[in-house]
Design an enzyme around this catalytic site. Structure first.
Site, PDB file in Angstrom:
ATOM      1  N   HIS A 377       0.826  -1.202   0.000  1.00  0.00           N
ATOM      2  CA  HIS A 377       0.000   0.000   0.000  1.00  0.00           C
ATOM      3  C   HIS A 377       0.867   1.261   0.000  1.00  0.00           C
ATOM      4  O   HIS A 377       1.924   1.294   0.636  1.00  0.00           O
ATOM      5  CB  HIS A 377      -0.923   0.017   1.234  1.00  0.00           C
ATOM      6  CG  HIS A 377      -2.094  -0.908   1.110  1.00  0.00           C
ATOM      7  ND1 HIS A 377      -1.968  -2.279   1.221  1.00  0.00           N
ATOM      8  CD2 HIS A 377      -3.401  -0.659   0.873  1.00  0.00           C
ATOM      9  CE1 HIS A 377      -3.163  -2.836   1.061  1.00  0.00           C
ATOM     10  NE2 HIS A 377      -4.048  -1.877   0.842  1.00  0.00           N
ATOM     11  N   SER A 394      -6.348   3.214  -5.621  1.00  0.00           N
ATOM     12  CA  SER A 394      -5.774   4.079  -4.585  1.00  0.00           C
ATOM     13  C   SER A 394      -5.910   5.555  -4.955  1.00  0.00           C
ATOM     14  O   SER A 394      -6.172   6.402  -4.097  1.00  0.00           O
ATOM     15  CB  SER A 394      -4.300   3.734  -4.359  1.00  0.00           C
ATOM     16  OG  SER A 394      -4.167   2.479  -3.742  1.00  0.00           O
ATOM     17  N   GLN A 398      -7.923   8.069  -2.460  1.00  0.00           N
ATOM     18  CA  GLN A 398      -7.285   9.221  -1.830  1.00  0.00           C
ATOM     19  C   GLN A 398      -7.928  10.523  -2.284  1.00  0.00           C
ATOM     20  O   GLN A 398      -8.103  11.467  -1.501  1.00  0.00           O
ATOM     21  CB  GLN A 398      -5.784   9.213  -2.110  1.00  0.00           C
ATOM     22  CG  GLN A 398      -5.062   8.044  -1.455  1.00  0.00           C
ATOM     23  CD  GLN A 398      -3.578   8.295  -1.241  1.00  0.00           C
ATOM     24  OE1 GLN A 398      -3.121   9.434  -1.176  1.00  0.00           O
ATOM     25  NE2 GLN A 398      -2.818   7.207  -1.103  1.00  0.00           N
ATOM     26  N   PHE A 429       1.061   3.703   6.910  1.00  0.00           N
ATOM     27  CA  PHE A 429      -0.214   3.914   7.573  1.00  0.00           C
ATOM     28  C   PHE A 429      -1.334   3.609   6.572  1.00  0.00           C
ATOM     29  O   PHE A 429      -1.366   4.142   5.469  1.00  0.00           O
ATOM     30  CB  PHE A 429      -0.331   5.364   8.053  1.00  0.00           C
ATOM     31  CG  PHE A 429      -1.658   5.692   8.671  1.00  0.00           C
ATOM     32  CD1 PHE A 429      -1.983   5.240   9.940  1.00  0.00           C
ATOM     33  CD2 PHE A 429      -2.588   6.464   7.983  1.00  0.00           C
ATOM     34  CE1 PHE A 429      -3.199   5.552  10.516  1.00  0.00           C
ATOM     35  CE2 PHE A 429      -3.810   6.783   8.553  1.00  0.00           C
ATOM     36  CZ  PHE A 429      -4.124   6.320   9.827  1.00  0.00           C
ATOM     37  N   ILE A 430      -2.224   2.724   6.987  1.00  0.00           N
ATOM     38  CA  ILE A 430      -3.307   2.288   6.092  1.00  0.00           C
ATOM     39  C   ILE A 430      -4.640   2.557   6.756  1.00  0.00           C
ATOM     40  O   ILE A 430      -4.866   2.162   7.910  1.00  0.00           O
ATOM     41  CB  ILE A 430      -3.191   0.782   5.757  1.00  0.00           C
ATOM     42  CG1 ILE A 430      -1.846   0.495   5.085  1.00  0.00           C
ATOM     43  CG2 ILE A 430      -4.340   0.338   4.854  1.00  0.00           C
ATOM     44  CD1 ILE A 430      -1.529  -0.982   4.969  1.00  0.00           C
ATOM     45  N   ALA A 432      -9.013   2.998   5.539  1.00  0.00           N
ATOM     46  CA  ALA A 432     -10.046   3.068   4.498  1.00  0.00           C
ATOM     47  C   ALA A 432     -10.588   4.491   4.503  1.00  0.00           C
ATOM     48  O   ALA A 432     -11.317   4.886   5.419  1.00  0.00           O
ATOM     49  CB  ALA A 432     -11.155   2.063   4.770  1.00  0.00           C
ATOM     50  N   VAL A 433     -10.213   5.277   3.508  1.00  0.00           N
ATOM     51  CA  VAL A 433     -10.501   6.710   3.529  1.00  0.00           C
ATOM     52  C   VAL A 433     -11.904   7.055   3.035  1.00  0.00           C
ATOM     53  O   VAL A 433     -12.353   8.180   3.208  1.00  0.00           O
ATOM     54  CB  VAL A 433      -9.466   7.492   2.680  1.00  0.00           C
ATOM     55  CG1 VAL A 433      -8.070   7.307   3.244  1.00  0.00           C
ATOM     56  CG2 VAL A 433      -9.520   7.056   1.223  1.00  0.00           C
TER      57      VAL A 433
END
Length: 478
Positions: A377, A394, A398, A429-430, A432-433
């Protein structure tokens, strides 16, 4: 078994809106099983007498003999029970579907004429009222063809509905391949019709078959078994409770279908039919009730809920499966490759279902393997994003949180946090945005950087799984 045929999901948690005519909240469907004269009997060429669904407790077949008591109980259904039912249905102006055993219909000219005059549907209940469990497919197929031919000869039309009852593991596929039926009812799997297409995997010319499930609980057969009814009142109460539950679901926007199974020799007895009459009057007192023949339900479903063609995950080739879902876990197609070898079924033909398979592989992978997935990621608002080298997924994720439109100060904050985080934990740092904004993400970032390595490894893996599920929900229709 990597491709498991049974479907434990059906219409799913959201269900399907049946859209019954005139906004009905429930479709109530009565079946009159006409079997009298089609049961096992040496007069019919059988080896023994009938032993199923009668007043005789613990009945057993009489090899090579006529069973006079059994015969006369069946005869009661034709001589008295049928006419009592016929009078009740016609007086209530409700039209049932008849499951007619063709050899029984061939011995019932008066009854068939009465059914047709009252505009009842006569569906096929097979050639004879016998068990097909151990029957060779060639014999069962031959009986099916004979049943269709005799049915057409006796009634003037071939049947468009089918129910064997005591079927074999081959019955439904045979009906589907026969091609002339609008529906089959050899199923007890749902409160609504559904489409069956297992047979289509073996033939490109095959067409889907509509299944209109039947019932063994709201059924007068329980008067003839030990775990059943000894008088009419519990039968009425069970039907009423079933109706009330389904009617309430219909009121809540989830209309269903209620089946009631009847037999002339059982419910046709005077001490029982009064309970049926009370239920019919009760159901009729509800204005949003649709009393339908099964063929009417079939026509409605064909017109309003046609079969949908789509590439189900459970039926994809390995190449198709990996191509479709190999990127769901970032840059980790090996997860999809291994997941393909798990038991795939209709129940996994959804975002949650495919996620279930992929997550099982991810969860059981070694720590090193899971770390590689985490490290696949990208940093949030990091160098890859600036260089536009993120995956499509991604990039979109984002951007949805506004991370592609940071101020210089915000970008610096993210860069510093990314550096500190990777230095402490060894992976980016992961989170789910989707549905989050920049402030919420920063708050979570600052909180989680205080975790222990064990805590954050667990949290990051959960977030990876959540991201995968969100991606699958974008890919799959249900």
């Amino acid at each position: 078994m990597s491709n498991y045929p049974r479907d434990f999901t059906g219409h799913g948690p959201k269900g399907v809106k049946a859209k019954w005519p005139k906004g009905a909240r429930i479709a109530v469907q009565f079946v009159v099983n006409y079997e009298e004269g089609g049961e096992n009997n040496i007069l019919h060429g059988d080896e023994a007498s009938e032993a199923f669904l009668s007043e005789i407790t613990g009945a057993s077949p009489w090899q090579g003999q006529r069973h006079w008591n059994m015969e006369t109980i069946y005869e009661y259904g034709a001589r008295s029970g049928f006419w009592r039912l016929h009078h009740l249905f016609t007086s209530m102006n409700i039209k049932p579907t008849v499951y007619g055993v063709s050899t029984a219909l061939a011995r019932a000219p008066e009854q068939v004429a009465a059914m047709q005059e009252a505009d009842w549907e006569i569906a096929s209940h097979g050639l004879k009222w016998i068990e097909y469990k151990d029957t060779k497919p060639t014999v069962e197929r031959a009986d099916m063809k004979k049943a269709i031919a005799l049915h057409a000869e006796v009634t003037g039309e071939r049947p468009t509905g089918w129910y064997t009852g005591r079927c074999s593991m081959n019955t439904v596929d045979m009906i589907a391949r026969e091609g002339g039926f609008k529906y089959c009812s050899d199923s007890y799997a749902d409160d609504l019709p559904y489409w069956y297409d297992d047979h289509m995997q073996k033939s490109k010319k095959a067409k889907p078959l509509l299944i209109i499930p039947y019932t063994l609980d709201a059924n007068d057969m329980r008067f003839s078994i030990q775990a059943g009814y000894d008088h009419g009142e519990p039968f009425f109460q069970y039907l009423k409770d079933t109706f009330d539950t389904l009617y309430a679901e219909g009121k809540a926007g989830r209309p269903k279908m209620m089946n009631i199974g009847l037999h002339c020799r059982l419910i046709g007895r005077p001490g029982r039919i009064a309970a049926l009459k009370r239920f019919m009057e009760y159901a009729a007192s509800h204005k949003k009730t649709w009393f339908a023949k099964r063929i009417e339900i079939a026509d409605h479903w064909h017109n309003n809920h046609p079969y949908e063609v789509w590439n189900r995950p459970s039926r994809m080739s390995e190449t198709e499966f990996v191509e479709a879902f190999g990127g769901v876990f970032e840059h980790s197609p090996w997860i999809a490759t291994k997941a393909y070898k798990l038991e795939r079924a209709p129940s996994t033909d959804s975002a949650i279902g495919v996620h279930f398979l992929l997550a099982r592989i991810f969860r059981t992978a070694s720590t090193d393997a899971r770390l590689k997935v985490l490290n696949a990621h990208p940093d949030l608002a990091g160098k890859l994003a600036t260089a536009k080298r993120l995956t499509k997924e991604s990039t979109n994720e984002q951007a949805s949180a506004g991370l592609d439109q940071l101020t210089d100060k915000e970008r610096k904050t993210f860069t510093n946090l990314n550096t500190q985080y990777v230095k402490k934990f060894g992976f980016p740092f992961i989170i789910a945005v989707k549905g989050l904004n920049k402030s919420q993400i920063l708050k979570a970032f600052k909180k989680r950087i205080e975790n222990t390595i064990e805590q954050e490894m667990k949290t990051a893996c959960k977030q990876v799984e959540h991201i995968a599920l969100l991606r699958l929900k974008e890919l799959l229709p249900r």
